[in-house]
Design a protein around this motif. Structure first.
Motif, PDB file in Angstrom:
ATOM      1  N   GLU A  92       0.842  -1.219   0.138  1.00 31.09           N
ATOM      2  CA  GLU A  92       0.070  -0.068  -0.053  1.00 31.09           C
ATOM      3  C   GLU A  92       0.888   1.315   0.072  1.00 31.09           C
ATOM      4  N   ALA A  93       2.043   1.134   0.600  1.00 31.92           N
ATOM      5  CA  ALA A  93       3.028   2.233   0.427  1.00 31.92           C
ATOM      6  C   ALA A  93       3.412   2.654  -0.869  1.00 31.92           C
ATOM      7  N   GLU A  94       3.559   1.449  -1.755  1.00 29.54           N
ATOM      8  CA  GLU A  94       3.888   1.494  -3.111  1.00 29.54           C
ATOM      9  C   GLU A  94       3.277   2.332  -3.930  1.00 29.54           C
ATOM     10  N   GLN A  95       1.849   1.759  -3.460  1.00 31.81           N
ATOM     11  CA  GLN A  95       0.369   2.227  -4.525  1.00 31.81           C
ATOM     12  C   GLN A  95       0.119   3.757  -3.872  1.00 31.81           C
ATOM     13  N   GLY A  96       0.730   4.226  -2.843  1.00 34.34           N
ATOM     14  CA  GLY A  96       0.256   5.516  -2.243  1.00 34.34           C
ATOM     15  C   GLY A  96      -0.890   5.715  -1.339  1.00 34.34           C
ATOM     16  N   VAL A  97      -1.315   4.722  -1.081  1.00 28.61           N
ATOM     17  CA  VAL A  97      -2.633   4.395  -0.138  1.00 28.61           C
ATOM     18  C   VAL A  97      -2.377   4.831   1.100  1.00 28.61           C
ATOM     19  N   LEU A  98      -1.225   4.562   1.763  1.00 23.77           N
ATOM     20  CA  LEU A  98      -0.847   5.023   3.065  1.00 23.77           C
ATOM     21  C   LEU A  98      -0.678   6.451   3.065  1.00 23.77           C
ATOM     22  N   GLN A  99       0.072   6.853   2.184  1.00 22.11           N
ATOM     23  CA  GLN A  99       0.120   8.546   2.049  1.00 22.11           C
ATOM     24  C   GLN A  99      -1.029   9.357   2.277  1.00 22.11           C
ATOM     25  N   ALA A 100      -2.021   8.846   1.637  1.00 24.82           N
ATOM     26  CA  ALA A 100      -3.479   9.405   1.825  1.00 24.82           C
ATOM     27  C   ALA A 100      -4.023   9.051   3.064  1.00 24.82           C
ATOM     28  N   LEU A 101      -4.071   8.017   3.777  1.00 26.18           N
ATOM     29  CA  LEU A 101      -4.539   7.793   4.917  1.00 26.18           C
ATOM     30  C   LEU A 101      -4.004   8.184   6.137  1.00 26.18           C
ATOM     31  N   LEU A 102      -2.589   8.062   6.270  1.00 33.68           N
ATOM     32  CA  LEU A 102      -1.971   8.230   7.590  1.00 33.68           C
ATOM     33  C   LEU A 102      -1.979   9.839   7.991  1.00 33.68           C
ATOM     34  N   PRO A 103      -2.008  10.897   7.113  1.00 34.12           N
ATOM     35  CA  PRO A 103      -2.175  12.079   7.440  1.00 34.12           C
ATOM     36  C   PRO A 103      -3.264  12.524   8.346  1.00 34.12           C
ATOM     37  N   ARG A 104      -4.322  11.658   8.017  1.00 40.64           N
ATOM     38  CA  ARG A 104      -5.520  12.018   8.874  1.00 40.64           C
ATOM     39  C   ARG A 104      -5.559  11.668  10.219  1.00 40.64           C
ATOM     40  N   PRO A 105      -6.419  12.256  11.301  1.00 37.38           N
ATOM     41  CA  PRO A 105      -6.176  12.204  12.367  1.00 37.38           C
ATOM     42  C   PRO A 105      -6.596  10.828  13.118  1.00 37.38           C
ATOM     43  N   VAL A 106      -5.824   9.901  12.477  1.00 39.86           N
ATOM     44  CA  VAL A 106      -5.849   8.448  13.281  1.00 39.86           C
ATOM     45  C   VAL A 106      -4.691   7.933  13.522  1.00 39.86           C
ATOM     46  N   PRO A 107      -4.469   7.465  14.904  1.00 38.65           N
ATOM     47  CA  PRO A 107      -3.446   7.052  15.343  1.00 38.65           C
ATOM     48  C   PRO A 107      -2.863   5.870  14.527  1.00 38.65           C
ATOM     49  N   ARG A 108      -1.372   5.785  14.313  1.00 45.55           N
ATOM     50  CA  ARG A 108      -0.944   4.780  13.435  1.00 45.55           C
ATOM     51  C   ARG A 108      -1.043   3.514  13.994  1.00 45.55           C
ATOM     52  N   TRP A 109      -1.271   3.327  15.408  1.00 48.30           N
ATOM     53  CA  TRP A 109      -1.594   2.038  15.900  1.00 48.30           C
ATOM     54  C   TRP A 109      -2.713   1.595  15.875  1.00 48.30           C
ATOM     55  N   HIS A 110      -3.933   2.655  15.686  1.00 47.69           N
ATOM     56  CA  HIS A 110      -5.221   1.991  15.302  1.00 47.69           C
ATOM     57  C   HIS A 110      -5.348   1.599  13.899  1.00 47.69           C
ATOM     58  N   TRP A 111      -4.557   1.890  13.046  1.00 46.55           N
ATOM     59  CA  TRP A 111      -4.692   1.450  11.788  1.00 46.55           C
ATOM     60  C   TRP A 111      -4.007   0.089  11.780  1.00 46.55           C
ATOM     61  N   TYR A 112      -2.717  -0.021  12.200  1.00 48.15           N
ATOM     62  CA  TYR A 112      -1.898  -1.307  12.241  1.00 48.15           C
ATOM     63  C   TYR A 112      -3.095  -2.327  13.002  1.00 48.15           C
ATOM     64  N   LEU A 113      -3.502  -2.144  14.190  1.00 52.32           N
ATOM     65  CA  LEU A 113      -4.125  -3.066  14.956  1.00 52.32           C
ATOM     66  C   LEU A 113      -5.532  -3.211  14.401  1.00 52.32           C
ATOM     67  N   GLY A 114      -6.282  -2.334  13.444  1.00 49.04           N
ATOM     68  CA  GLY A 114      -7.571  -2.394  12.917  1.00 49.04           C
ATOM     69  C   GLY A 114      -7.248  -3.492  11.618  1.00 49.04           C
TER      70      GLY A 114
END
Length: 292
Positions: A92-114
């Motif tokens: 997803e980093a290679e496709q640019g998906v993470l770059q679009a999602l992570l700047p939002r007010p969501v803690p990284r650990w929420h995304w990872y555990l989700g």
């Protein structure tokens, strides 16, 4: 986090990962049906259904059928766990998906555990479906006496490879590219499986102690690197109450290389749990420090 879990489920459905898995599972269960039917046909030759020989034969044939079913079923569950999650971060980093999602007010650990909960929940649900299907087909053709407590213990051990493999796969996705992680996870899982086979072959061949010792050491190191195969040995042991019944049925000799092999201790189960928790913790640490 709930939205991320739902997104993970939708992604697997959209990519038709679950659809292809279910189609292949139907093919596997059809083949297993005919295998169970062939093995169970030997029981119909016995006229006295109350004799001790019939009861032992029924248990042995049912155990052989279940062991074959779970031997191949474990591969299906393992590869679903690996190939559903091996590219979750690097891909997803290679496709640019993470770059679009992570700047939002969501803690990284929420995304990872989700993501982790999404993959694990689907994997365990699939493992439950496969577990019940294998049991039902076996019981239709030959019966294996087993109480509910043994079945629950067996399912927990059977499904425990899902969180373990997903945890290691997501950790590997923080370190390697999507393709590299897929190769790494396949080889790591294969190493654990090979360690279990070495133990079985060493026991069947009945080599002298000097020859068995290095094989046992190699197999032990492989099992420590990836404990999934050893967990399956313990799962079958719990299902068949192997400690009490192995001397009566001679189950391992009947199964040959598909036998249960060396049964891991409770200490090994604690190690496997710590192994999974360590992989989750290391993955969270690497993901929080990773620069996208």
């Amino acid at each position: 986090m709930t939205a991320i879990i739902a997104m993970t489920w939708k992604e697997l459905l959209r990519k038709r990962v679950m659809l292809l898995t279910l189609l292949m599972t139907i093919i596997f269960l059809l083949a297993f049906w005919f295998v169970a039917q062939t093995i169970g046909a030997r029981l119909h030759e016995t006229t006295d259904k109350t004799s001790i020989n019939y009861l032992i034969g029924s248990f042995t044939m049912g155990s052989v059928t279940l062991t074959l079913g779970f031997f191949f079923g474990a591969f299906v569950v393992a590869f679903l766990s690996i190939f559903s999650s091996f590219s979750v971060i690097s891909g997803e980093a290679e496709q640019g998906v993470l770059q679009a999602l992570l700047p939002r007010p969501v803690p990284r650990w929420h995304w990872y555990l989700g993501r982790w909960i999404g993959y694990v929940s689907l994997g365990i649900g699939y493992a439950a479906l496969l577990f019940v299907s294998i049991l039902w087909i076996t019981n239709y053709h030959s019966r294996v006496p087993s109480d509910m407590v043994s079945l629950i213990k067996s399912f927990v051990l059977f499904a425990s490879i899902v969180p373990m493999l997903v945890s290691v796969s997501m950790l590997g996705s923080c370190l390697f590219s999507a393709l590299g992680n897929g190769v790494f996870m396949t080889m790591l899982y294969g190493a654990g499986w090979l360690g279990g086979m070495i133990e079985k072959v060493g026991g069947i061949a009945r080599l002298d102690e000097d020859a068995v010792k290095p094989l046992t050491t190699i197999a032990g190191l492989m099992s420590l690197a990836m404990p999934t195969e050893s967990l399956q040995h313990r799962m079958l042991s719990e299902m068949f109450s192997l400690t009490e019944l192995q001397g009566i049925t001679g189950l391992d000799s009947a199964l040959g290389p598909f036998g249960i092999g060396q049964v891991p201790s409770n200490s090994f189960l604690i190690y496997a749990a710590c192994y999974t928790l360590a992989a989750i913790g290391a993955g969270l640490f690497m993901f929080n420090r990773k620069d996208f």
